[in-house]
Design a protein around this motif. Structure first.
Motif, PDB file in Angstrom:
ATOM      1  N   GLY A 111       0.801  -1.220   0.000  1.00  0.00           N
ATOM      2  CA  GLY A 111       0.000   0.000   0.000  1.00  0.00           C
ATOM      3  C   GLY A 111       0.827   1.260   0.000  1.00  0.00           C
ATOM      4  O   GLY A 111       0.361   2.321   0.435  1.00  0.00           O
ATOM      5  N   ARG A 119      -4.624   7.996  -3.225  1.00  0.00           N
ATOM      6  CA  ARG A 119      -5.211   6.977  -4.099  1.00  0.00           C
ATOM      7  C   ARG A 119      -4.925   5.577  -3.556  1.00  0.00           C
ATOM      8  O   ARG A 119      -5.762   4.681  -3.640  1.00  0.00           O
ATOM      9  CB  ARG A 119      -4.663   7.109  -5.511  1.00  0.00           C
ATOM     10  CG  ARG A 119      -5.034   8.394  -6.215  1.00  0.00           C
ATOM     11  CD  ARG A 119      -6.481   8.368  -6.685  1.00  0.00           C
ATOM     12  NE  ARG A 119      -6.604   7.808  -8.031  1.00  0.00           N
ATOM     13  CZ  ARG A 119      -7.717   7.305  -8.529  1.00  0.00           C
ATOM     14  NH1 ARG A 119      -8.799   7.250  -7.771  1.00  0.00           N
ATOM     15  NH2 ARG A 119      -7.760   6.853  -9.769  1.00  0.00           N
ATOM     16  N   ALA A 121      -4.672   4.732  -0.506  1.00  0.00           N
ATOM     17  CA  ALA A 121      -5.482   4.471   0.689  1.00  0.00           C
ATOM     18  C   ALA A 121      -6.971   4.399   0.397  1.00  0.00           C
ATOM     19  O   ALA A 121      -7.751   4.006   1.275  1.00  0.00           O
ATOM     20  CB  ALA A 121      -5.217   5.557   1.727  1.00  0.00           C
ATOM     21  N   ALA A 122      -7.381   4.747  -0.816  1.00  0.00           N
ATOM     22  CA  ALA A 122      -8.808   4.803  -1.143  1.00  0.00           C
ATOM     23  C   ALA A 122      -9.244   3.576  -1.943  1.00  0.00           C
ATOM     24  O   ALA A 122      -8.468   3.025  -2.728  1.00  0.00           O
ATOM     25  CB  ALA A 122      -9.096   6.066  -1.950  1.00  0.00           C
ATOM     26  N   PRO A 123     -10.495   3.130  -1.766  1.00  0.00           N
ATOM     27  CA  PRO A 123     -11.017   2.033  -2.592  1.00  0.00           C
ATOM     28  C   PRO A 123     -11.066   2.433  -4.061  1.00  0.00           C
ATOM     29  O   PRO A 123     -11.259   3.604  -4.397  1.00  0.00           O
ATOM     30  CB  PRO A 123     -12.421   1.800  -2.031  1.00  0.00           C
ATOM     31  CG  PRO A 123     -12.413   2.430  -0.677  1.00  0.00           C
ATOM     32  CD  PRO A 123     -11.473   3.574  -0.759  1.00  0.00           C
ATOM     33  N   THR A 183      -9.137  -1.466  -1.542  1.00  0.00           N
ATOM     34  CA  THR A 183      -7.959  -0.778  -2.062  1.00  0.00           C
ATOM     35  C   THR A 183      -7.173  -1.756  -2.931  1.00  0.00           C
ATOM     36  O   THR A 183      -7.367  -2.980  -2.852  1.00  0.00           O
ATOM     37  CB  THR A 183      -7.052  -0.284  -0.931  1.00  0.00           C
ATOM     38  OG1 THR A 183      -6.524  -1.418  -0.220  1.00  0.00           O
ATOM     39  CG2 THR A 183      -7.817   0.615   0.033  1.00  0.00           C
ATOM     40  N   GLU A 186      -5.219  -4.248  -0.770  1.00  0.00           N
ATOM     41  CA  GLU A 186      -6.056  -5.333  -0.246  1.00  0.00           C
ATOM     42  C   GLU A 186      -6.310  -6.379  -1.321  1.00  0.00           C
ATOM     43  O   GLU A 186      -6.233  -7.594  -1.059  1.00  0.00           O
ATOM     44  CB  GLU A 186      -7.382  -4.765   0.266  1.00  0.00           C
ATOM     45  CG  GLU A 186      -7.249  -3.943   1.531  1.00  0.00           C
ATOM     46  CD  GLU A 186      -8.522  -3.208   1.899  1.00  0.00           C
ATOM     47  OE1 GLU A 186      -8.716  -2.906   3.090  1.00  0.00           O
ATOM     48  OE2 GLU A 186      -9.329  -2.907   0.984  1.00  0.00           O
TER      49      GLU A 186
END
Length: 543
Positions: A111, A119, A121-123, A183, A186
């Protein structure tokens, strides 16, 4: 073998080509990377502001795979020479692809993106495609693994031969995953773990460091996954010792998350006995550690401090110094030994044969129970894996005979939660446990033990704070151990025990442990709870 990762965007300020920043691979370039078993290629079949797709293609060197694998893995059996070279490894997604994924996209997997941190950290709206994925367990298992993680799963079985549909489907599926709540990091961690799990045949030897890899990649999702056990077992190539280690650590993470605590706060057992000795402590009674300078003096005077040895909802034997008591009225028998003898006597009187040691710590009581053949089944439970590891070594479980080993079991668990494994036993012991809980958590322990497990007999020991004035080196107003949240007077303990007994259908009596001082009472107080029979209930109502 290959996979693709796609994203879309309708915002010119956040173009889809930001995927290149997140993967640390430029969309305008085709790049190649050497791996242990071939070459990985990264390229972008499409890349514009609205849609961007990154492809990872892995070219397998089958000769290198055989030479490095030394006969291990699918198609690598020594007696199957041809199968070593002719197999599905170059074409089907497997642990080879997962390793390439972690190597080529290592920063994205963590990450990390300095250029676009917001970006990372965001879905993102994501779509992952794997044309050929070996799925031992079929399409249904694929859905069971990915769907709980927030993916919409498409898993279409690949026919053995499209020209001969009557032959049926192969064990391969065409995988399509879509999600809008994950993300990129993930998503990559899910793939890194679950691709080899579905393939169920790693191309390399699984060693102890694979447990750490699994827990790092599984952080945030594996502890609560409904297929956690299957995932862990397959990822670790069904190596039982590694699987057990991983499951225990995952349970610790789950307990910490449920308790809104750090893992270190939950698994706060004291140091190993060997470590305690190195630090200058003399271990006199299998877990009762006292400062070495005081050990000789107590041997001569016969005095010995009481050890309180449980942390959180479990007992963890301490290696810190306890206050020294005066020798007035004390015998040469350590208080820890007197406590175990009192517990054993109460268990014998109750007729119990199947016993729970809840908060077993380093296993001193479990060891004493095991020496008595009247106890046919003994379960030691603690929240701390470090404590359980020391207990297993103390008991020599790995060298114990089969018949003896069948009588004892160590399990990890927390008394803050109900546990069906604790049902059906004759007796439960909480030796020096309750004082390590914050008072607001006592009702949860009460229900887990007295309400849910509901054994016929429950023994609870705890320090008597009134006796603390007899500890010469304990400053006034201090508790006996730094982890004690409270210490009760005799009246306070009796009041708590009486209320618990009344709520759950028990009678309760009290037994002094250690010298019973006429002014301040004994150093340890024990409550003996006995479940009322229907006859007892009738007599109580009549009275």
């Amino acid at each position: 073998m290959f996979l693709t990762i796609s994203t879309t965007s309708g915002d010119a300020a956040r173009p889809a080509t930001d995927l290149g920043y997140l993967l640390h691979k430029h969309p305008g370039k085709a790049q190649r990377f050497s791996t242990s078993y071939g070459t990985a290629h990264v390229f972008y079949p499409e890349a514009d502001d609205r849609r961007c797709t990154a492809a990872l293609l892995l070219e397998i060197d089958t000769v290198s795979l055989v030479r490095r694998g030394k006969g291990k893995g699918r198609g690598g059996a020594p007696d199957a020479a041809l199968a070593q070279y002719v197999n599905d490894r170059p074409y089907a997604a497997s642990s080879l692809l997962a390793v390439a994924l972690s190597g080529v996209f290592s920063s994205a997997l963590r990450g990390v993106c300095a250029a676009r941190p917001e970006r990372a950290a965001a879905p993102l709206p994501l779509r992952v495609e794997v044309p050929a994925l070996p799925a031992r367990g079929g399409a249904e298992l694929v859905r069971r693994l990915f769907a709980p993680l927030g993916w919409t799963v498409g898993a279409d079985p690949v026919p053995l031969d499209t020209e001969f549909p009557e032959w049926g489907d192969s064990r391969y599926v065409r995988l399509v995953l879509e999600a809008r709540t994950l993300t990129l990091a993930e998503a990559l961690r899910h793939l890194y773990v679950l691709l080899p799990v579905l393939d169920d045949a790693k191309h390399y030897w699984v060693s102890a460091d694979e447990v750490d890899k699994l827990l790092r990649a599984g952080e945030g999702w594996l502890p609560g996954h409904p297929e956690q056990k299957l995932i862990t077992s397959r990822y670790l190539s069904r190596r039982w010792s590694l699987t057990r280690q991983a499951m225990e650590r995952l349970e610790l993470v789950r307990l910490a998350e449920a308790d809104d605590s750090r893992v270190e706060e939950i698994d706060n057992a004291v140091e190993d006995i060997d470590v305690a000795e190195d630090a200058g402590y003399a271990v006199e009674d299998a877990g009762d550690a006292v400062p070495e300078a005081d050990a000789g003096a107590r041997t001569q005077t016969g005095a010995r401090p009481q050890t309180q040895a449980q942390a959180q909802t479990g007992a963890q034997a301490q290696t810190g110094a306890q206050p020294e008591a005066s020798d007035a009225g004390l015998t040469s028998v350590p208080l820890a030994v007197q406590r175990r003898e009192a517990i054993l006597a109460a268990l014998h009187a109750s007729g119990a044969t199947r016993v729970l040691d809840l908060g077993c710590g380093q296993g001193q009581l479990v060891q004493a129970l095991l020496e008595d053949v009247r106890f046919t089944e003994i379960v030691g439970m603690d929240v701390s894996m470090r404590a359980l590891t020391i207990a297993a070594r103390r008991l020599r479980l790995d060298r114990m005979g089969e018949r003896r080993a069948s009588r004892v079991r160590l399990v990890q668990g927390s008394l803050a939660y109900t546990d069906n494994r604790l049902k059906g036993y004759d007796a439960a012991v909480l030796s020096e446990v309750v004082e390590h809980l914050d008072p607001p958590r006592l009702p949860a322990l009460e229900y887990a033990v007295f309400g849910h497990a509901h054994p016929r007999t429950v023994l609870v020991t705890t320090p008597n704070v009134e006796y603390n004035v007899r500890w010469e080196t304990l400053p006034a107003g201090h508790v006996r151990h730094g982890d004690h949240r409270f210490e009760w007077t005799r009246e306070e303990f009796r009041a708590w025990a009486g209320e618990v007994a009344g709520r759950h259908g028990y009678d309760v009596g009290f037994v002094p442990v250690g010298p019973d001082d006429p002014e301040v009472g004994p150093p340890t107080q024990m409550a003996v709870f006995e479940l009322r029979t229907p006859t007892d209930e009738k007599e109580a109502k009549a009275a």
